[in-house]
Design a protein around this motif. Structure first.
Motif, PDB file in Angstrom:
ATOM      1  N   ARG A   1      -4.813  -1.386  -4.860  1.00  0.00           N
ATOM      2  CA  ARG A   1      -5.505  -2.662  -4.612  1.00  0.00           C
ATOM      3  C   ARG A   1      -4.878  -3.768  -5.455  1.00  0.00           C
ATOM      4  O   ARG A   1      -4.833  -4.914  -5.052  1.00  0.00           O
ATOM      5  CB  ARG A   1      -7.000  -2.538  -4.929  1.00  0.00           C
ATOM      6  CG  ARG A   1      -7.748  -1.525  -4.073  1.00  0.00           C
ATOM      7  CD  ARG A   1      -7.838  -1.903  -2.599  1.00  0.00           C
ATOM      8  NE  ARG A   1      -6.661  -1.664  -1.791  1.00  0.00           N
ATOM      9  CZ  ARG A   1      -6.439  -0.580  -1.038  1.00  0.00           C
ATOM     10  NH1 ARG A   1      -7.315   0.376  -0.990  1.00  0.00           N
ATOM     11  NH2 ARG A   1      -5.341  -0.493  -0.305  1.00  0.00           N
TER      12      ARG A   1
ATOM     13  N   TYR B   1      -1.736  -3.984  -6.109  1.00  0.00           N
ATOM     14  CA  TYR B   1      -0.541  -4.365  -5.339  1.00  0.00           C
ATOM     15  C   TYR B   1      -0.917  -5.363  -4.239  1.00  0.00           C
ATOM     16  O   TYR B   1      -0.270  -6.387  -4.053  1.00  0.00           O
ATOM     17  CB  TYR B   1       0.085  -3.099  -4.747  1.00  0.00           C
ATOM     18  CG  TYR B   1       1.179  -3.356  -3.737  1.00  0.00           C
ATOM     19  CD1 TYR B   1       2.427  -3.814  -4.151  1.00  0.00           C
ATOM     20  CD2 TYR B   1       0.964  -3.148  -2.377  1.00  0.00           C
ATOM     21  CE1 TYR B   1       3.437  -4.055  -3.221  1.00  0.00           C
ATOM     22  CE2 TYR B   1       1.966  -3.375  -1.452  1.00  0.00           C
ATOM     23  CZ  TYR B   1       3.206  -3.828  -1.871  1.00  0.00           C
ATOM     24  OH  TYR B   1       4.188  -4.067  -0.954  1.00  0.00           O
ATOM     25  N   ASP B   2      -1.997  -5.048  -3.527  1.00  0.00           N
ATOM     26  CA  ASP B   2      -2.436  -5.946  -2.445  1.00  0.00           C
ATOM     27  C   ASP B   2      -2.792  -7.324  -3.009  1.00  0.00           C
ATOM     28  O   ASP B   2      -2.388  -8.355  -2.474  1.00  0.00           O
ATOM     29  CB  ASP B   2      -3.696  -5.384  -1.762  1.00  0.00           C
ATOM     30  CG  ASP B   2      -3.456  -4.018  -1.140  1.00  0.00           C
ATOM     31  OD1 ASP B   2      -2.333  -3.773  -0.675  1.00  0.00           O
ATOM     32  OD2 ASP B   2      -4.402  -3.198  -1.126  1.00  0.00           O
ATOM     33  N   ALA B   3      -3.573  -7.302  -4.086  1.00  0.00           N
ATOM     34  CA  ALA B   3      -4.084  -8.565  -4.626  1.00  0.00           C
ATOM     35  C   ALA B   3      -2.975  -9.367  -5.302  1.00  0.00           C
ATOM     36  O   ALA B   3      -2.998 -10.594  -5.293  1.00  0.00           O
ATOM     37  CB  ALA B   3      -5.215  -8.283  -5.616  1.00  0.00           C
TER      38      ALA B   3
ATOM     39  N   ALA C   1      -0.879  -0.037   2.222  1.00  0.00           N
ATOM     40  CA  ALA C   1      -1.251  -1.361   1.708  1.00  0.00           C
ATOM     41  C   ALA C   1      -2.345  -1.970   2.585  1.00  0.00           C
ATOM     42  O   ALA C   1      -2.474  -1.643   3.761  1.00  0.00           O
ATOM     43  CB  ALA C   1      -0.026  -2.256   1.696  1.00  0.00           C
ATOM     44  N   ILE C   2      -3.071  -2.896   1.997  1.00  0.00           N
ATOM     45  CA  ILE C   2      -4.204  -3.490   2.712  1.00  0.00           C
ATOM     46  C   ILE C   2      -3.741  -4.269   3.941  1.00  0.00           C
ATOM     47  O   ILE C   2      -4.491  -4.416   4.911  1.00  0.00           O
ATOM     48  CB  ILE C   2      -5.034  -4.392   1.760  1.00  0.00           C
ATOM     49  CG1 ILE C   2      -6.444  -4.636   2.311  1.00  0.00           C
ATOM     50  CG2 ILE C   2      -4.357  -5.711   1.517  1.00  0.00           C
ATOM     51  CD1 ILE C   2      -7.288  -3.426   2.340  1.00  0.00           C
TER      52      ILE C   2
ATOM     53  N   SER D   1     -11.244  -3.464  -1.759  1.00  0.00           N
ATOM     54  CA  SER D   1     -10.448  -4.466  -1.042  1.00  0.00           C
ATOM     55  C   SER D   1     -11.318  -5.402  -0.200  1.00  0.00           C
ATOM     56  O   SER D   1     -10.814  -6.087   0.689  1.00  0.00           O
ATOM     57  CB  SER D   1      -9.431  -3.749  -0.151  1.00  0.00           C
ATOM     58  OG  SER D   1     -10.055  -2.731   0.567  1.00  0.00           O
TER      59      SER D   1
ATOM     60  N   LEU E   1     -10.105  -9.008   0.338  1.00  0.00           N
ATOM     61  CA  LEU E   1      -8.886  -9.144   1.144  1.00  0.00           C
ATOM     62  C   LEU E   1      -9.195  -8.935   2.625  1.00  0.00           C
ATOM     63  O   LEU E   1      -8.628  -9.592   3.500  1.00  0.00           O
ATOM     64  CB  LEU E   1      -7.847  -8.128   0.660  1.00  0.00           C
ATOM     65  CG  LEU E   1      -7.385  -8.353  -0.790  1.00  0.00           C
ATOM     66  CD1 LEU E   1      -6.759  -7.102  -1.364  1.00  0.00           C
ATOM     67  CD2 LEU E   1      -6.408  -9.509  -0.870  1.00  0.00           C
TER      68      LEU E   1
END
Ligand code: SF4
Ligand code: SF4
Lengths: 349, 408
Positions: free
Chosen positions: A80, A82-84, B322-323, B356, B359
């Motif tokens: 998460r 990495y995503d953020a 990944a998201i 998440s 996101l």
């Protein structure tokens, strides 16, 4: 003087030697409490404060000029992050490196290929070609530093260093962000100093867990009557242990095997020996002559949270008293637990 | 207790179906009851697994298996999860961890989980799920195999996972003495592919406006169907849905529909009995027409290249990686199903999904789909407060109502 080029990282499985071989200096983005809380806008409250504080630093620009951020896929929280990260600071590219959870041969082969991929990405980012010799030299350099650290740990264990755990933590923090060449010279100097002749009635305690960077936390343990004679923390010794090179001729393969084969933290395990972590902690505590064990983890850390009952059982089985502390990477939360730490040490007497 | 429960459930459903009161959901529940009965029979070879385990391969080896979260959901749906969660808390499980896993650990401690012959942990979807399998393996003193599911299909990732699945089959043989017959494996994959085709048709029908889906028709469907792949049961269930949805779609084309809002449900449903779904339908004419995991994200399994096909399927689940993948998938569903709004029950303790939340919300907002985030524990009914939800849901629909018509 040539400008230092940094690559950020956040996990002790990071292949520091590969970063170094590519002409960069690894920079561990240590969580601190100096950046305003902004991560909460993008990451849920239930994510570990380690990743949230790293993101806070990125959001506040409280970082040196990083060329990239290398994130190991060690757990849900890191994924998460990495995503953020990509949302929060798209100007610093994030590289996600897949990290196996076991060290079986095909996991090592896979991780080796991940390291090769990272090598390519870093080569493109920088202007240094990476060849096997460079990797070998960088591994040797980090091994040299790790060797000095292990001698310093031994010096601390035998009581030859005043405030040893506090000093060591300060050194770990610096070695996580400074060029290894400079640290090595300093560590060698420290080692050459004769043992101090210390006598104290502090009790030897073994510490394990994940993220505890503030040397003041180690001072707190000491002020409560504990002497941390050895530890296994993500932000402590775990990053600085030697990686033996086999004579396979493939340094990346050796390095992959070495990284995965390090003493396991909670997110890595041996499928053929479930529950091993508890036994590893027991052995380390006994081997170092600890009379009690303190576990410190940041809140919401699934890998540790899930293993705690088993660790607790293993310690209980061996009659090793155990104190578990949970925090948010700041002195604030650990400071609040002073009375518990004091009571634990009293109980050990 | 569990065996008796599943037996009763099976008998009740069978007599309802035989008595002419069949529905696709009853066929689905009947197979769940049968699986539950086998898991608790004491006669079958049982395996506890992670969510992305290739269950069709295990079915081809006559192993009765399921992901452990299924048990957590079962305990919640029967209203007893609270006791087991308390048990897990007693032995030191943190109340900050996922309650699917705490319920399962509590059940194991209380002797409510049959001893498996082996366990298979999977790194996807969550770190907590893998940890619980390691803990169970230790508790039961049974062999554990771990599948590391890579983040995507790049490089040698598919081959890496395919090799692990091959090794997994060997591990199962070693642990149980059951051999994997290539003919049976191929036949299992043919079942899987036929079920896949029928499920694709079911989902296509669900996309229609108005949708033939009502209430809880397809809740937990995609994730639970994975347990029946490789068997005739999967085809049977899927076909029952197909026939019913065809019938309803036909009827809907003749009748006016009460469908006002079309909703996308993110991640898992709330597993205990709760008034949310009926509140949505009765008070707001809102229907959950699609759940995030009710989608086919994988190609048919090539029967000449089975392990690679299974590997690709495990990698493809939207929770993996990944998201960005997950958001893209949710956006695709929102468009295909002409969604007016999404509901995200943010299961406390789920770093993978709830972590998440922000996101996901951003990603759906970008395409004009508002998201209602509910702070909820999907397993522990003791934390559920209806009043608080009601106010939030009302506010959400007021806003969605104002927006409706401008979405696409
Ligand atoms: S502290 Fe735990 S949850 Fe947080 S990044 Fe580290 S391993 Fe993951
Ligand atoms: S709710 Fe989240 S943490 Fe719990 S089992 Fe599902 S993916 Fe894992």
């Amino acid at each position: 003087m040539e400008k230092t080029k940094w690559i950020g990282f956040a996990c002790s499985y990071t292949p520091l030697a590969v970063i170094h071989a590519a002409g960069f200096t690894p920079y561990r983005v240590l969580p601190d409490d100096k950046s305003p809380d902004q991560a909460g806008r993008i990451l849920h409250d239930n994510l570990c404060p380690h990743v949230k504080r790293i993101l806070d630093r990125a959001a506040a620009g409280n970082l040196p000029e990083l060329e990239a951020m290398l994130i190991m896929n060690s757990c849900d929280a890191m994924r998460r992050l990495y995503d953020a990260w990509q949302k929060t600071c798209p100007q610093i590219p994030a590289i996600l490196v897949d990290l196996p959870v076991t060290s079986s041969q095909n996991a090592i082969d896979f991780f080796r290929d991940q390291l090769e991929r990272v090598t390519g990405v870093l080569e493109n980012l920088g202007d240094t070609g990476i060849n096997p010799e460079r990797i070998e030299n960088s591994i040797a350099l980090y091994n040299e530093m790790a060797g000095y650290f292990s001698q310093l740990r031994e010096k601390n264990r035998r009581g030859g260093m005043k405030n040893g755990a506090v000093v060591l933590q300060g050194l770990y923090n610096r070695a996580s962000v400074e060029p290894p060449e400079e640290m090595i010279a300093e560590l060698a100097g420290l080692l050459s100093e004769p043992d101090e002749n210390l006598s104290s009635d502090a009790l030897p305690v073994y510490l394990f867990g994940n993220v505890l960077t503030d040397p003041a936390a180690f001072s707190l343990f000491e002020s409560c009557g504990a002497r941390i004679i050895a530890e296994d923390m993500c932000t402590g010794s775990r990053l600085f242990t030697e990686i033996p090179l086999e004579a396979t001729g493939d340094f990346l393969a050796d390095y992959a095997g070495g990284l995965l084969g390090r003493r396991p933290c909670a997110r890595t395990f041996d499928a053929s020996e479930p529950g091993l972590l508890g036994r590893v902690i027991v052995e380390a505590a006994k081997h170092n002559g600890a009379c009690g064990v303190i576990g410190y983890t940041v809140k919401f850390c699934d890998p540790y949270v899930a293993r705690l009952p088993e660790i607790r059982d293993a310690l209980k089985h061996e009659g090793l008293p155990f104190l578990f502390l949970e925090g948010d990477c700041t002195m604030n939360t650990i400071g609040q637990q002073k009375t518990r730490i004091e009571a634990f040490i009293e109980m050990l007497r | 207790m569990m065996k008796h429960y599943f037996e009763q459930l099976e008998n009740g459903l069978k007599s309802a179906i035989d008595g002419g009161k069949a529905s696709p959901r009853k066929h689905y529940s009947l197979e769940i009851a049968r699986l539950g009965k086998r898991l608790y029979s004491g006669e079958d070879r049982v395996a506890w697994c992670g969510i992305t385990t290739p269950f069709d391969l295990l079915n081809a080896m006559d192993i009765t298996s399921c992901f452990v979260e299924f048990i957590g959901a079962m305990l919640a749906s029967t209203g007893v999860a609270g006791d087991f969660i308390e048990e897990a808390d007693q032995i030191g499980y943190s109340s900050d961890s996922c309650s699917y896993h705490r319920a399962v650990m509590g059940a194991a401690v209380k002797g409510m989980m049959p001893t498996p012959e082996f366990l298979i942990g999977t790194t996807s979807p969550c770190s907590g799920g893998l940890a619980v399998l390691e803990n169970l393996a230790h508790r039961f003193a049974k062999p554990l195999f771990v599948l590391h599911v890579p983040q995507d299909e790049s490089g040698k990732n598919v081959r890496y996972l395919a090799d692990q699945i091959r090794n997994m089959a060997r591990f199962v043989s070693d642990a149980t003495g059951a051999s994997l017959d290539s003919g049976r494996l191929r036949a299992a994959m043919e079942h899987t592919n036929r079920a896949r085709d029928i499920m694709t048709e079911v989902y296509d029908l669900a996309k229609q406006v108005p949708s033939p889906v009502t209430g809880k028709d397809l809740s937990n469907f995609g994730i639970v169907m994975a347990l029946f792949l490789g068997t005739e049961a999967a085809e049977r269930i899927a076909r029952a849905y197909l026939e019913e949805f065809r019938r309803r779609a036909e009827a809907a084309s003749r009748n006016a529909s009460g469908e006002k809002f079309r909703l996308l449900w993110i991640q898992n449903r709330i597993q205990f009995k709760n008034p949310l779904e009926s509140m949505l339908a009765d008070d707001f004419q809102a229907t959950v027409v699609i759940d995030e995991l009710n989608d086919i994200t994988w190609e048919p399994i090539d029967t000449d290249n089975i392990y690679e096909g299974l590997a690709k399927r495990s990698i493809s689940i939207p929770f993996n990686g990944a998201i960005e993948n997950r958001v893209t998938h949710l956006q695709k569903l929102a468009r295909e199903y002409r969604i007016d709004g999404a509901i995200n029950p943010c299961n406390w303790g789920c770093r993978q999904g709830t972590g998440s939340r922000g996101l996901i919300e951003d990603g759906l907002r970008q395409i004009g789909v508002p998201v209602l985030n509910l702070e909820v524990d999907c397993i522990d009914s003791r934390k559920f407060t209806e009043g608080q939800f009601k106010t939030r849901i009302e506010a959400f629909f007021e806003m969605a109502d104002a927006k409706k018509g401008n979405v696409y």
